[in-house]
Motif scaffolding. Structure first.
Motif, PDB file in Angstrom:
ATOM      1  N   ILE A   1       1.172  -1.064  -0.550  1.00 56.26           N
ATOM      2  CA  ILE A   1       0.068   0.153   0.267  1.00 56.26           C
ATOM      3  C   ILE A   1       0.922   1.835   0.433  1.00 56.26           C
ATOM      4  CG2 ILE A   1      -1.516   1.243   1.450  1.00 56.26           C
ATOM      5  CD1 ILE A   1      -3.122  -0.848   2.178  1.00 56.26           C
ATOM      6  N   LEU A   2       1.957   1.358   0.734  1.00 58.59           N
ATOM      7  CA  LEU A   2       2.525   2.913   0.198  1.00 58.59           C
ATOM      8  C   LEU A   2       3.135   2.806  -0.069  1.00 58.59           C
ATOM      9  CD1 LEU A   2       4.564   1.997   4.110  1.00 58.59           C
ATOM     10  CD2 LEU A   2       3.078   3.549   3.681  1.00 58.59           C
TER      11      LEU A   2
ATOM     12  N   LYS B   1       2.391   1.540  -3.753  1.00 55.43           N
ATOM     13  CA  LYS B   1       1.284   2.836  -4.304  1.00 55.43           C
ATOM     14  C   LYS B   1       1.283   4.321  -3.474  1.00 55.43           C
ATOM     15  CE  LYS B   1      -0.691  -1.991  -6.046  1.00 55.43           C
ATOM     16  NZ  LYS B   1      -2.411  -2.867  -5.612  1.00 55.43           N
ATOM     17  N   GLU B   2       0.648   4.158  -2.460  1.00 58.33           N
ATOM     18  CA  GLU B   2       0.648   5.648  -2.825  1.00 58.33           C
ATOM     19  C   GLU B   2       2.115   6.484  -2.691  1.00 58.33           C
ATOM     20  OE1 GLU B   2      -0.240   4.911   2.086  1.00 58.33           O
ATOM     21  OE2 GLU B   2      -1.597   4.848   1.769  1.00 58.33           O
ATOM     22  N   SER B   3       3.236   6.213  -2.617  1.00 54.86           N
ATOM     23  CA  SER B   3       4.211   6.836  -3.480  1.00 54.86           C
ATOM     24  C   SER B   3       3.804   7.113  -4.506  1.00 54.86           C
ATOM     25  CB  SER B   3       5.724   5.931  -2.851  1.00 54.86           C
ATOM     26  OG  SER B   3       5.737   5.410  -1.785  1.00 54.86           O
TER      27      SER B   3
ATOM     28  N   ASN C   1       1.342   7.162  -6.303  1.00 56.31           N
ATOM     29  CA  ASN C   1       0.418   8.411  -6.657  1.00 56.31           C
ATOM     30  C   ASN C   1       0.590   9.397  -6.699  1.00 56.31           C
ATOM     31  OD1 ASN C   1      -2.005   5.937  -7.155  1.00 56.31           O
ATOM     32  ND2 ASN C   1      -2.566   5.846  -5.077  1.00 56.31           N
ATOM     33  N   ARG C   2       1.195   9.062  -5.163  1.00 49.95           N
ATOM     34  CA  ARG C   2       1.880  11.476  -5.126  1.00 49.95           C
ATOM     35  C   ARG C   2       2.482  10.824  -6.269  1.00 49.95           C
ATOM     36  NH1 ARG C   2       6.987  12.328  -2.654  1.00 49.95           N
ATOM     37  NH2 ARG C   2       6.670   9.350  -2.011  1.00 49.95           N
TER      38      ARG C   2
END
Length: 377
Positions: free
Chosen positions: A184-185, A187-189, A191-192
């Motif tokens: 998840i981290l 993928k969040e990176s 997305n950022r």
């Protein structure tokens, strides 16, 4: 039947019929569940019972926690299909590979994953990066640069996982891939980074390649943006003679220098810059000296790699710790004056030369099996 065997058989028959009906209903529900979760592309190929059974088993196993065996990459490498003693009761010639943290048993596809097969480079290895980038290059097997994967790469991984879930059984998890929280981290990176790219007028970061950036320079920018959530606020894409360039603040330099201090690993300069542009002759001298030392067996490969990494870590610090003249001009929002350009270049060269000279001294004073002199340098 009743006349010959009596009522008990009738009761048993009812139980058997009821059980059979229940199994049929469960099978129907499982089939419907499997079909409803298939992608449109898979549905176009038609529903195959054998593939459905494998998919259902894998989905159920994931839901209830079956097949949670943990494999590290060294352990996974033991299952590459080559003859060796059996491990943990598993057959000595089994072939496993991993994708996105899931370990699959592809022993049945020996013609593809065995020696000489199309996918033999993934036997006993992780294929996440390779499949995400649609690469058959053996160097992309066991490539753990998962942080560099984009949203499109993850879509490609999801498609491959659906394919392999229908072909091979899941038999464990890859420890290095991390937990669901790690994924998840990552993928969040991404997305950022995607949000940052859109703010720069790009549909995605890879569009910089269409504007003249080499692919490896786009990856370098991606690595820098992944250092910290704050890096996306400390830099932007500007234009220099019509070419997109990375423009960054003092904050960006501080973040990179802090990263170097914590990790003690080289990360490289800003995109479209290189250390070889600053001290080309010194680095060429280092390459020749390192090659000669290896040929003459005066240094071990691991020791040479250590010197090389230390040198590049030093070069990175020289690059990101800007000259005060350059910092002052940047704070004033103006380009460097002609005389200031010379000052900044001389300062950067002097620092970089020291880094390469130090590596050359270490190399000159080191013999195979002797680490004392290098440590003293």
């Amino acid at each position: 039947i009743n006349a010959e065997y009596g009522e008990p058989l009738t009761t048993m028959t009812r139980y058997v019929a009821g059980a059979a009906s229940g199994c049929a209903v469960l099978a129907g529900c499982a089939g419907y569940w499997d079909y409803s979760t298939m992608s449109k592309m898979r549905k176009l190929r038609g529903w195959q019972p054998e593939e459905a059974l494998t998919r259902i088993r894998n989905k159920l196993g994931a839901s209830i926690g079956m097949n949670r065996s943990q494999f590290t990459l060294p352990e996974l490498s033991q299952y590459d299909g080559r003859s060796r003693p059996a491990v943990d009761g598993r057959s000595e010639d089994q072939i496993y590979f991993s994708l996105a943290g899931v370990v699959y048993d592809c022993s049945a596809a020996r013609s593809s994953f065995g020696k000489g097969g199309t996918y033999s480079q993934w036997a006993g290895k992780d294929a996440t990066f390779a499949l995400a980038r649609m690469s058959l290059d053996p160097r992309d097997a066991n490539n753990l640069d998962w942080d560099l994967l984009t949203e499109d790469d993850y879509k490609s991984i999801d498609s491959w996982m659906e394919y392999f879930d229908a072909k091979y059984l899941r038999i464990g998890e890859l420890a290095e891939y991390g937990s669901g929280a790690d994924v998840i981290l990552r993928k969040e990176s991404q997305n950022r980074i995607q949000t940052w790219a859109e703010a720069q007028g790009l549909k995605k970061l890879g569009d910089l390649e269409k504007q003249g950036w080499p692919a490896h320079q786009v990856r370098q920018l991606q690595k820098l943006l992944l250092i910290s959530p704050e890096t996306t606020d400390a830099c932007q894409i500007g234009r220099q003679s019509g070419t997109p360039v990375l423009m960054y603040s003092d904050k960006m330099e501080q973040l990179v220098l802090g990263h170097l201090e914590v990790t003690q690993q080289s990360i490289g300069p800003a995109p479209l810059c290189s250390h070889s542009q600053t001290v080309p002759l010194r680095l060429d001298k280092w390459s020749r000296a390192a090659e000669a030392a290896l040929c003459e067996r005066r240094v071990e490969v691991e020791r040479l790699r250590e010197f090389h990494e230390d040198m590049h870590l030093c070069l990175d610090r020289c690059f990101w710790d800007s000259d005060p003249v350059w910092k002052k001009a940047r704070a004033q929002g103006r380009p460097l004056e002609e005389k200031e350009v010379g000052v900044v270049k001389r300062s950067s060269k002097a620092c970089s030369r020291k880094c390469v000279d130090l590596a050359l001294q270490k190399l000159a004073r080191t013999q195979v099996g002797d680490g004392v002199e290098a440590a003293q340098v």
